[in-house]
Write a protein that holds these residues in place. Sequence first.
Motif, short mmCIF file in Angstrom:
data_model
loop_
_atom_site.label_atom_id
_atom_site.label_comp_id
_atom_site.label_asym_id
_atom_site.label_seq_id
_atom_site.Cartn_x
_atom_site.Cartn_y
_atom_site.Cartn_z
N SER A 88 -6.26 5.23 -4.57
CA SER A 88 -5.53 3.95 -4.75
C SER A 88 -5.53 3.32 -3.12
O SER A 88 -5.22 4.12 -2.13
CB SER A 88 -4.07 4.34 -5.01
N GLU A 89 -5.73 2.08 -3.34
CA GLU A 89 -5.65 1.50 -2.35
C GLU A 89 -4.31 0.53 -1.83
O GLU A 89 -3.92 -0.30 -0.97
CB GLU A 89 -6.51 0.12 -1.97
N ASP A 90 -3.21 1.04 -2.66
CA ASP A 90 -1.89 0.36 -2.95
C ASP A 90 -1.07 1.24 -1.85
O ASP A 90 -0.59 2.69 -2.20
CB ASP A 90 -1.02 0.47 -4.24
N GLU A 149 2.66 2.51 -2.66
CA GLU A 149 2.82 3.63 -3.62
C GLU A 149 1.99 4.89 -3.29
O GLU A 149 2.60 6.03 -3.59
CB GLU A 149 2.40 3.07 -5.07
#
Length: 321
Positions: free
Chosen positions: A204-206, A209
């Motif tokens: 994930s690139e978030d 989170e």
Amino acid sequence: MVDVVACGELLIDFTPVQEKEKPGSVAFEQNPGGAPANVLVALSRFGKRTSFIGAVGNDVFGRFLQQTLIRQNIGTDGLVLTEEAPTTLAFVHLDETGDRSFHFYRNPGADMMLREEDVNEALIAQAAIFHFGTLSLTHEPARSATWKAVAYAKKHQRLLSFDPNIRASLWADLEEAKVMTLKGMAQADIVKLSEEELAFLKGSEDVVEATKSMLAQYDLQAVFVTLGEKGCFYRTRNQFGTVGGFPVTAVDTTGAGDAFVGALLNQLLEARERMLDIPQVKLEDMVRFANAAGALTTTKTGAIPAMPTQDEVKSFMEAAR
């Protein structure tokens, strides 16, 4: 007493230098490098006591690296000059923005030849912080030696700092790279990642989170995700945020992340507080200082030669204001 002991690779970075007399040709400048060693140089420039654990070849390059550590006031009691393999070489390639990629001559390289019996428990026991990465986890016997060093640090309740510094070309299997990196994360107290490494590990690139998930899964005190010129995202168990970067004209980004880590660990040693007890305003000041050290490093070629002093970082921050 030693402030920080680091275990891992020490090698030669051959950095490109444009030949003005020969347009289109490239010469390479010999620079000492290796992420854990770079971190120690940064700390040494800030006046901290440091020592290195690792292996180099008993050759002209290895002896040059040994003398480099000595000149930088870094302890060499844990440095092995091995006859088993030549000193590892890395050719650095720079794009138009100064961003770098690496081509390694390491088949095998001396940094892979550190053995369990080479790891000095007493040296680790006297340090406040133990730092390591993943290049020493790619192959045996250095992998087992690194885990032995980590076990000693845990046994003596040292603070463990981990910067994976993943180099995909050095792993036969990227899934193994992920397994080893996550194992390192499970041992660490403080982790520094790049955006790309975070995406690789968490899918994930978030950053908000992904780091939240990371702290929920591992017994970490803090995660720092460097964002290039955008600065750094940080998360501890009770706070998170982003500290902006410093705009510079980068000529070589080699060692910028290592300068960041060295500066951050320096600030933590100066604070004389547990990471979890540091107020958010003070923590952001620490990250800002580390961002400045990283940015300043990119304005010069090479990693170790580019590491700034504390006064240089402070002057740079003053000018930026």
